[in-house]
Enzyme design. Structure first.
Site, PDB file in Angstrom:
ATOM      1  N   ASP A 146       0.852  -1.188   0.000  1.00 10.25           N
ATOM      2  CA  ASP A 146       0.000   0.000   0.000  1.00 10.25           C
ATOM      3  C   ASP A 146       0.887   1.237   0.000  1.00 10.25           C
ATOM      4  O   ASP A 146       2.015   1.200   0.509  1.00 10.25           O
ATOM      5  CB  ASP A 146      -0.910   0.017   1.243  1.00 10.25           C
TER       6      ASP A 146
ATOM      7  N   TYR B 165     -13.824   5.473 -13.148  1.00  9.88           N
ATOM      8  CA  TYR B 165     -13.637   4.309 -12.275  1.00  9.88           C
ATOM      9  C   TYR B 165     -14.199   3.054 -12.938  1.00  9.88           C
ATOM     10  O   TYR B 165     -13.536   2.007 -12.981  1.00  9.88           O
ATOM     11  CB  TYR B 165     -14.325   4.556 -10.942  1.00  9.88           C
TER      12      TYR B 165
ATOM     13  N   LYS C 180     -12.166  -0.366 -14.107  1.00 11.18           N
ATOM     14  CA  LYS C 180     -12.474  -1.696 -13.587  1.00 11.18           C
ATOM     15  C   LYS C 180     -12.872  -2.660 -14.708  1.00 11.18           C
ATOM     16  O   LYS C 180     -12.626  -3.871 -14.617  1.00 11.18           O
ATOM     17  CB  LYS C 180     -13.578  -1.601 -12.526  1.00 11.18           C
TER      18      LYS C 180
END
Length: 266
Positions: free
Chosen positions: A43, A155, A159
Site C-alpha cells: 500500500d 472508475y 475496472k
C-alpha cells in the site's frame, strides 16, 4: 452433541495483497493471517496498527504503479521460500463526478493505480508462481466493470479494463498452472463506497436508499467480500479460471428489486 461439520480448503503459503491498509485489502489480510497464511501487504500508506505487529505479516510501502514496489515484494516473497504463492490486487482509487468534472490527470491516476497497478503486480509475481507449477491470482474489479453507475465513469472504465486484463491473462497462462479469477464487489461498507457516501448531499438518505436497493436490505461488510476472495485463492476454486465472481449480495441479479414500498405484491 457433535461438532458442526466443516469444509477445509488449502491456501497458498504466502499471499501478496495490494491495498492492504484499507477496506477489502485490510480485511483480507486479517482473515489470511488468522488461518496461518503469511501475508505481504502492499500500500502507498503504512501498515495498519492492527496488522503491523502480527506474526506472519510484512508490509511494503509504495505505489502499486511502480515497478520498484513490486520488485521489493518479489524479494520479500523469495526470502520466505514458500512452496506456493498467491496474489490479490485490491488497491484502487475512485473519484466521484461526471466526465465533465474529470481532468486528464484524474484519468491517468485512476488507470495507473487500478489497471497498471494490477498488471505490474501480476507481471512481477506470476514468474514465482510458474516456478512452483502455478498459483492463484484474484484481480479485484467491481460490479461497475459490467454495470454503469452514475458519477463513476472513469472508475467503471478502469475496472472494466481490470476484468478483461485478468481474463486474458488467465487464458494466456492456464497451461502453466496459473488461475486468474475476477472478484467483482458491489457496495461495501469500506473505503471507496464510504467516499461516495461522504460526497452525497444527504449521506443518511443516500445510505438508506442504497441499502433498500440491496435484496438483503443492507450494504455488505468488507469482511464478507474478503471471504469470497479467500475462496478464490483456495484449491476449492480449482475449477474456476477466468471467472468473474460477483459479490454484491444479489444487487445485480435483477434489473429492479421490489421492496414493497412501491405497492408491489411481495
Amino acid at each position: 452433541m457433535t461438532d458442526r461439520a466443516a469444509l477445509t480448503f488449502k491456501l497458498p503459503d504466502v499471499v501478496a495483497v495490494s491495498g492492504a491498509s484499507s477496506g477489502l485489502g485490510h480485511e483480507l489480510c486479517r482473515l489470511l493471517i488468522g488461518v496461518g497464511v503469511q501475508v505481504i501487504g502492499v500500500d502507498i500508506a503504512k501498515a495498519q496498527q492492527d496488522l503491523a505487529p502480527l506474526d506472519g505479516y510484512s508490509h511494503v510501502t509504495g505505489s502499486v504503479s511502480s515497478e520498484n514496489t513490486w520488485a521489493e515484494v518479489v524479494t520479500s516473497i523469495k526470502d520466505k521460500s514458500p512452496e506456493s504463492v498467491g496474489l490479490v490486487t485490491s488497491a484502487a482509487i475512485l473519484d466521484v463526478g461526471t466526465i465533465l468534472d474529470v481532468t486528464p490527470a484524474d484519468m491517468t491516476r485512476a488507470f495507473d493505480v487500478n489497471v497498471v497497478g494490477t498488471a505490474l503486480a501480476i507481471k512481477a509475481i506470476m514468474p514465482l508462481m510458474i516456478e512452483r507449477s502455478g498459483g492463484p491470482i484474484v484481480a479485484v474489479a467491481s460490479v461497475d466493470a459490467t454495470f454503469a453507475e452514475q458519477q463513476l465513469s472513469v472508475y467503471a472504465a478502469s475496472k472494466a479494463a481490470v476484468r478483461q486484463l485478468a481474463r486474458t491473462i488467465a487464458m494466456d497462462h492456464a497451461r502453466q498452472g496459473i488461475r486468474v479469477n475476477v472478484l467483482s464487489p458491489g457496495p461495501m461498507l469500506a473505503g471507496l463506497f464510504k467516499r461516495h457516501l461522504e460526497s452525497a448531499a444527504d449521506s443518511e438518505r443516500f445510505l438508506a436508499t442504497r441499502s433498500a436497493r440491496q435484496p438483503g436490505g443492507r450494504i455488505l461488510e468488507a469482511r464478507e467480500v474478503a471471504q469470497a476472495a479467500m475462496f478464490l485463492l483456495s484449491d476449492g476454486a480449482s475449477a474456476l479460471n477466468g471467472a468473474d465472481l460477483i459479490a454484491d449480495g444479489g444487487l445485480t441479479t435483477s434489473f429492479d428489486f421490489r421492496t414493497g414500498a412501491e405497492g408491489a405484491s411481495v
